[in-house]
Design a protein around this motif. Structure first.
Motif, PDB file in Angstrom:
ATOM      1  N   LEU A 217      40.155  31.784  44.284  1.00  0.00           N
ATOM      2  CA  LEU A 217      38.885  31.306  43.731  1.00  0.00           C
ATOM      3  C   LEU A 217      39.066  30.536  42.428  1.00  0.00           C
ATOM      4  CD1 LEU A 217      36.466  34.308  44.425  1.00  0.00           C
ATOM      5  CD2 LEU A 217      37.071  32.356  45.877  1.00  0.00           C
ATOM      6  N   ARG A 218      40.305  30.257  42.052  1.00  0.00           N
ATOM      7  CA  ARG A 218      40.600  29.442  40.865  1.00  0.00           C
ATOM      8  C   ARG A 218      40.110  30.115  39.582  1.00  0.00           C
ATOM      9  NH1 ARG A 218      38.830  27.261  45.077  1.00  0.00           N
ATOM     10  NH2 ARG A 218      36.673  27.259  44.368  1.00  0.00           N
ATOM     11  N   MET A 219      40.327  31.428  39.512  1.00  0.00           N
ATOM     12  CA  MET A 219      39.989  32.215  38.329  1.00  0.00           C
ATOM     13  C   MET A 219      41.309  32.643  37.677  1.00  0.00           C
ATOM     14  SD  MET A 219      36.985  34.513  40.119  1.00  0.00           S
ATOM     15  CE  MET A 219      36.572  35.430  38.627  1.00  0.00           C
ATOM     16  N   SER A 220      41.984  31.694  37.062  1.00  0.00           N
ATOM     17  CA  SER A 220      43.384  31.830  36.695  1.00  0.00           C
ATOM     18  C   SER A 220      43.694  33.001  35.773  1.00  0.00           C
ATOM     19  CB  SER A 220      43.883  30.540  36.027  1.00  0.00           C
ATOM     20  OG  SER A 220      43.695  29.441  36.872  1.00  0.00           O
ATOM     21  N   HIS A 221      42.769  33.344  34.878  1.00  0.00           N
ATOM     22  CA  HIS A 221      43.090  34.318  33.838  1.00  0.00           C
ATOM     23  C   HIS A 221      42.232  35.576  33.885  1.00  0.00           C
ATOM     24  CE1 HIS A 221      45.741  31.301  32.248  1.00  0.00           C
ATOM     25  NE2 HIS A 221      44.757  30.445  32.148  1.00  0.00           N
ATOM     26  N   SER A 222      41.396  35.715  34.907  1.00  0.00           N
ATOM     27  CA  SER A 222      40.572  36.915  35.032  1.00  0.00           C
ATOM     28  C   SER A 222      41.451  38.078  35.484  1.00  0.00           C
ATOM     29  CB  SER A 222      39.434  36.692  36.030  1.00  0.00           C
ATOM     30  OG  SER A 222      38.550  35.694  35.551  1.00  0.00           O
ATOM     31  N   THR A 223      41.292  39.226  34.832  1.00  0.00           N
ATOM     32  CA  THR A 223      42.190  40.356  35.083  1.00  0.00           C
ATOM     33  C   THR A 223      41.500  41.678  34.798  1.00  0.00           C
ATOM     34  OG1 THR A 223      44.297  41.369  34.428  1.00  0.00           O
ATOM     35  CG2 THR A 223      43.118  40.146  32.731  1.00  0.00           C
ATOM     36  N   PHE A 224      41.924  42.719  35.521  1.00  0.00           N
ATOM     37  CA  PHE A 224      41.448  44.077  35.280  1.00  0.00           C
ATOM     38  C   PHE A 224      42.388  44.855  34.357  1.00  0.00           C
ATOM     39  CE2 PHE A 224      38.617  43.390  38.856  1.00  0.00           C
ATOM     40  CZ  PHE A 224      37.569  44.283  38.656  1.00  0.00           C
ATOM     41  N   VAL A 225      43.594  44.341  34.114  1.00  0.00           N
ATOM     42  CA  VAL A 225      44.549  45.035  33.252  1.00  0.00           C
ATOM     43  C   VAL A 225      45.011  44.092  32.141  1.00  0.00           C
ATOM     44  CG1 VAL A 225      45.322  46.513  35.147  1.00  0.00           C
ATOM     45  CG2 VAL A 225      46.608  44.423  34.605  1.00  0.00           C
ATOM     46  N   TRP A 226      45.568  44.685  31.111  1.00  0.00           N
ATOM     47  CA  TRP A 226      46.004  43.922  29.944  1.00  0.00           C
ATOM     48  C   TRP A 226      47.214  43.053  30.281  1.00  0.00           C
ATOM     49  CZ3 TRP A 226      43.273  43.390  25.682  1.00  0.00           C
ATOM     50  CH2 TRP A 226      43.869  42.845  24.532  1.00  0.00           C
ATOM     51  N   ASP A 227      47.226  41.817  29.751  1.00  0.00           N
ATOM     52  CA  ASP A 227      48.385  40.948  29.907  1.00  0.00           C
ATOM     53  C   ASP A 227      48.528  40.069  28.669  1.00  0.00           C
ATOM     54  OD1 ASP A 227      46.538  38.829  30.191  1.00  0.00           O
ATOM     55  OD2 ASP A 227      46.682  38.835  32.373  1.00  0.00           O
ATOM     56  N   ASP A 228      49.561  39.253  28.631  1.00  0.00           N
ATOM     57  CA  ASP A 228      49.853  38.460  27.441  1.00  0.00           C
ATOM     58  C   ASP A 228      48.773  37.420  27.159  1.00  0.00           C
ATOM     59  OD1 ASP A 228      52.184  39.878  27.088  1.00  0.00           O
ATOM     60  OD2 ASP A 228      53.470  38.363  28.029  1.00  0.00           O
ATOM     61  N   TYR A 229      48.238  36.806  28.215  1.00  0.00           N
ATOM     62  CA  TYR A 229      47.192  35.800  28.005  1.00  0.00           C
ATOM     63  C   TYR A 229      45.947  36.449  27.410  1.00  0.00           C
ATOM     64  CZ  TYR A 229      44.163  31.777  28.865  1.00  0.00           C
ATOM     65  OH  TYR A 229      43.299  30.712  28.709  1.00  0.00           O
TER      66      TYR A 229
END
Length: 374
Positions: free
Chosen positions: A213-225
């Protein structure tokens, strides 16, 4: 966390009025926002009005997007990520989505159903028994299915907070909003895929949902971005509260909290709204199941009496309008709040995220602007 189906009852009504006012188009390469009654204003005028509302209500920051004709036609950001440093919100800034986690998790669940990994109507205990059920509810809880979870018919409390769960009613017979039940379902899905419910489950979610769906940075957990681009939350006095999981107290950053830990921003989440409206990524009959009423509210239900919602589909609340059924959800982590809605018959949607508890005064001001302009 209090994920807001009731606390923003007035805001839902007001934003609904706001949302119905929008219908966008391009003319001479200049974006215009058009109300249902035909009156128009430019996107630049709307920008200025939104900025003035933020200042009037002391809202720190905002990310907002509008979908028309099943396409994103408006996206902008306002304010700051931290009222002390004054660093501005940008189009890369991420926010806590709070309970906007639930609709997109429901979409993920339906992907699992289509793949044959999960049966929507098979009792969840047959996949994975729940270890925290009170003795008096150990037989009735065995009735619970994924369909009941997504339409809030389990009888689970919103959050058990470590206590054994005593069902409020026989599953499938009534409505009770429950994040706890969503997390049980997430753990079941992790078990079925043999990946647990931490970063590996998030990786599967991103493979099945956010990347297509082109949601490149959506996340349920912590990451560097997220560490680089997340906004601070703010308390009722406008003071920054937290950004990193170690500061917040409600989430460790490692677990996939299906009910609340999605981090995103308006344009990325609007891609999900577009998918719902264009029926992308799932079969047509699956979308029909998601949009169908599965829970019908009783006449004394507070959501029905105070807001006019009549029930729940799979993942979203429903409200009848003269423009067709509105599917919607709110989010409230207190120092972050959010809202989404779609009107499939109008191919329309709106979503916003804010890094404060100022969603209600923002919506009130936004509604006044629409009345004045349109």
């Amino acid at each position: 966390m209090n994920p807001l189906p009731i606390l923003m009852k007035n805001s839902i009504v007001l934003l609904f009025c706001t949302a119905l006012a929008f219908n966008s188009y391009a003319q001479s390469n200049k974006k215009m926002i058009t109300a249902v009654n035909g009156n128009k204003t430019s996107s630049t005028t709307l920008d200025a009005k939104i900025d003035s509302i933020l200042r009037a209500v002391n809202m720190p920051g905002l990310s907002i997007a509008i979908v028309n004709d099943s396409e994103i036609v408006y996206h902008n950001t306002f304010g700051v990520i931290n009222t002390e440093t004054k660093k501005p919100v940008t189009k890369r800034t991420l926010f806590e989505g709070a309970s906007l986690s639930k609709p997109i998790f429901a979409y993920f669940v339906m992907r699992m159903v289509e793949k044959g990994i999960l049966d929507l109507d098979k009792p969840l205990h047959e996949y994975l028994p729940h270890s925290g059920i009170a003795e008096t509810s150990k037989e009735e809880y065995k009735l619970i299915t994924a369909r009941m979870v997504l339409s809030h018919q389990t009888g689970f409390p919103n959050h058990a907070e470590g206590s054994d769960i005593k069902l409020a009613f026989t599953p499938g017979t009534d409505f009770m909003y429950s994040g706890e039940a969503f997390q049980y379902l997430a753990i079941v899905i992790g078990e079925l895929n043999d990946i647990g419910y931490k970063s590996d489950l998030n990786a599967l979610f991103q493979k099945e949902v956010t990347r297509p769906l082109r949601m490149s940075h959506s996340t349920f957990v912590w990451d560097d971005y997220l560490a680089e681009h997340k906004s601070f939350g703010h308390n009722k006095d406008g003071k920054p509260t937290q950004k990193h999981p170690s500061q917040g107290g409600w989430w460790n950053g490692k677990t996939f909290n299906a009910f609340s830990s999605l981090h995103s921003e308006a344009k990325e989440y609007a891609q999900f709204l577009v998918a719902l409206l264009q029926q992308e990524g799932l079969k047509n009959e699956t979308f029909s199941e998601m949009f169908k009423e599965h829970t019908h509210f009783k006449d004394d239900n507070p959501l029905k009496k105070q807001i006019g919602q009549t029930g729940w589909g799979l993942g979203m609340a429903q409200k009848p309008t003269k423009y067709g059924t509105m599917h919607m959800h709110t989010g409230n982590n207190h120092d972050f709040q959010s809202y989404m809605m779609i009107l499939p018959k109008k191919e329309f949607g709106i979503v916003f995220f804010t890094n404060s508890n100022k969603a209600l005064p923002f919506i009130q001001g936004f509604n006044t602007v629409i009345e004045n302009i349109f």
